[in-house]
Write a protein that holds these residues in place. Structure first.
Motif, PDB file in Angstrom:
ATOM      1  N   LYS A 136      15.881  31.217  33.832  1.00  0.00           N
ATOM      2  CA  LYS A 136      15.467  29.844  34.160  1.00  0.00           C
ATOM      3  C   LYS A 136      13.984  29.632  33.870  1.00  0.00           C
ATOM      4  CE  LYS A 136      18.820  28.952  37.876  1.00  0.00           C
ATOM      5  NZ  LYS A 136      18.966  28.699  39.335  1.00  0.00           N
ATOM      6  N   ILE A 137      13.179  30.639  34.232  1.00  0.00           N
ATOM      7  CA  ILE A 137      11.732  30.536  34.005  1.00  0.00           C
ATOM      8  C   ILE A 137      11.431  30.462  32.513  1.00  0.00           C
ATOM      9  CG2 ILE A 137       9.555  31.816  34.168  1.00  0.00           C
ATOM     10  CD1 ILE A 137      10.498  32.828  36.907  1.00  0.00           C
ATOM     11  N   ALA A 138      12.089  31.313  31.709  1.00  0.00           N
ATOM     12  CA  ALA A 138      11.878  31.306  30.263  1.00  0.00           C
ATOM     13  C   ALA A 138      12.263  29.958  29.657  1.00  0.00           C
ATOM     14  CB  ALA A 138      12.675  32.431  29.612  1.00  0.00           C
ATOM     15  N   GLU A 139      13.370  29.389  30.112  1.00  0.00           N
ATOM     16  CA  GLU A 139      13.799  28.078  29.617  1.00  0.00           C
ATOM     17  C   GLU A 139      12.770  27.010  29.964  1.00  0.00           C
ATOM     18  OE1 GLU A 139      17.592  27.644  31.445  1.00  0.00           O
ATOM     19  OE2 GLU A 139      18.658  28.864  29.956  1.00  0.00           O
ATOM     20  N   GLU A 140      12.199  27.112  31.155  1.00  0.00           N
ATOM     21  CA  GLU A 140      11.204  26.128  31.582  1.00  0.00           C
ATOM     22  C   GLU A 140       9.913  26.283  30.790  1.00  0.00           C
ATOM     23  OE1 GLU A 140       9.917  22.858  33.412  1.00  0.00           O
ATOM     24  OE2 GLU A 140      11.921  23.705  33.715  1.00  0.00           O
ATOM     25  N   ILE A 141       9.498  27.537  30.566  1.00  0.00           N
ATOM     26  CA  ILE A 141       8.276  27.786  29.783  1.00  0.00           C
ATOM     27  C   ILE A 141       8.407  27.201  28.384  1.00  0.00           C
ATOM     28  CG2 ILE A 141       6.970  29.626  28.615  1.00  0.00           C
ATOM     29  CD1 ILE A 141       7.296  31.310  31.141  1.00  0.00           C
ATOM     30  N   ALA A 142       9.594  27.337  27.793  1.00  0.00           N
ATOM     31  CA  ALA A 142       9.822  26.863  26.431  1.00  0.00           C
ATOM     32  C   ALA A 142      10.100  25.361  26.362  1.00  0.00           C
ATOM     33  CB  ALA A 142      10.983  27.634  25.800  1.00  0.00           C
ATOM     34  N   ALA A 143      10.198  24.704  27.521  1.00  0.00           N
ATOM     35  CA  ALA A 143      10.470  23.264  27.545  1.00  0.00           C
ATOM     36  C   ALA A 143       9.231  22.481  27.096  1.00  0.00           C
ATOM     37  CB  ALA A 143      10.877  22.831  28.956  1.00  0.00           C
ATOM     38  N   PRO A 144       9.413  21.249  26.626  1.00  0.00           N
ATOM     39  CA  PRO A 144       8.265  20.455  26.153  1.00  0.00           C
ATOM     40  C   PRO A 144       7.201  20.243  27.221  1.00  0.00           C
ATOM     41  CG  PRO A 144      10.335  19.479  25.426  1.00  0.00           C
ATOM     42  CD  PRO A 144      10.693  20.572  26.372  1.00  0.00           C
TER      43      PRO A 144
END
Length: 350
Positions: A136-144
């Motif tokens: 979840k954290i990785a997905e958030e970091i990669a989010a715009p």
């Protein structure tokens, strides 16, 4: 993962080694705890149960405690009662009070295997939760527009569900950071970021308040993800330039230095880099250097001049001017603002 187990009374424990041998991710550390009547209820709850993940207690000792104490103890640790009671009501009470299991002196192999499965499922669930949280954290970091700080705090809380006094169970900070890195599309520089995780872990372990440094590190990764790792720029020459610059840890001070390392023409390197990444190589190098300064300045053991020396700055005025250009504040102002932000009190407000 090391399970800290406390033994109170005369209990068969051979099965513990067999249990841990079934799982490469599980180990068991056993402490035999001397027991006297003088050390009774409050001592057990406050100084024993809070320190152990798993407690194995002789039946007679367990029932010698007052019921409120037994209930508090079961809430603190996974508790298994060992005995040979013929009293059905006593055994039933063990389970009603929330104990994990009641174990006779020697139990059949099939029941031991069932116990292994149940215990492993309980303790390994934490590792599975950490992996899901990392994703979840990785997905958030990669989010715009990443908003990961609440997740960082939850991640810290989850990975720190260890017992007080269990020095051998301090979190593996490098592994915690690498869990997140494995879900980020970092391609050819993944190894460099893993190296960074190892270095950051050493810094966190030595910190007076590791919670502050850990969350600061994750925020640094989030902020640097696009500006330093440039995941959108996949041209081989750009990837090699980034890799060599990060590998040399700021020892390369000019575009020509990088071009010499790559055996390419400086002009060709500069044009390719800005075309493929959207930022000039000179600006990228300076921006990366300032990111390094920002991160290092969060370490309370380092002075501004220590950071300057590490980054090969010799003139404070030049460093101060460059730092303010990229961050909007001087190094001293940054230290004041961000060390307060990453204090225990500041993090709890996230």
């Amino acid at each position: 993962m090391v399970i800290r187990c406390g033994i109170i009374g005369n209990i068969w424990t051979d099965w513990l080694d067999e249990w841990s041998s079934h799982h490469k991710n599980l180990g068991v550390s056993i402490d035999v705890i001397p027991w006297t009547r003088q050390e009774q209820d409050d001592f057990l709850v406050k100084h024993l149960a809070s320190r152990y993940d798993l407690l194995l207690i002789e039946e007679e000792i367990y029932f010698s405690l007052e019921r409120p104490c037994r209930l508090s103890m079961v809430q603190e640790s996974i508790t298994i009662i060992s005995g040979n009671s013929k009293d059905y009501r006593r055994v039933r009470r063990v389970f009603l009070e929330g104990c994990f299991d009641y174990m006779e002196a020697m139990i059949p192999a099939t029941e031991i295997q069932e116990l292994f499965v149940r215990l492993s499922g309980y303790f390994l669930q934490n590792e599975r939760d950490l992996i899901q949280m990392s994703k979840k954290i990785a997905e958030e970091i990669a989010a715009p527009y990443p908003k990961s700080e609440p997740l960082f705090f939850r991640y810290w809380t989850l990975m720190n569900q260890r017992k007080e006094g269990a020095e051998d169970q301090f979190p593996n900070y490098a592994k915690a950071i690498e869990r997140i890195i494995q879900f980020l599309p970092l391609h050819s520089i993944r190894e460099k970021v893993v190296d960074f995780a190892q270095g950051a872990a050493e810094w966190i372990e030595e910190a007076e308040y590791p919670q502050e440094q850990f969350i600061a590190t994750l925020l640094f990764i989030q902020q640097a993800y696009r500006d330093i790792f440039l995941p959108h720029a996949q041209h081989p020459l750009v990837r090699r330039a980034i890799s060599i610059y990060l590998d040399k840890e700021f020892d390369l001070e000019t575009v020509q230095d990088i071009a010499d390392q790559l055996f390419v023409n400086r002009s060709h390197l500069s044009k390719t880099f800005i075309t493929e990444s959207g930022v000039s190589l000179t600006r990228y190098m300076m921006r990366t250097k300032i990111y390094g300064a920002r991160y290092l300045l969060l370490d309370s053991k380092r002075s501004v001049y220590d950071v300057m020396d590490y980054l090969n700055y010799t003139d404070y005025g030049h460093f101060r001017k460059t730092f303010k250009k990229y961050t909007g504040m001087t190094p001293s102002e940054y230290v004041t603002v961000y060390r307060e932000r990453f204090s225990i009190e500041g993090i709890k407000k996230i």
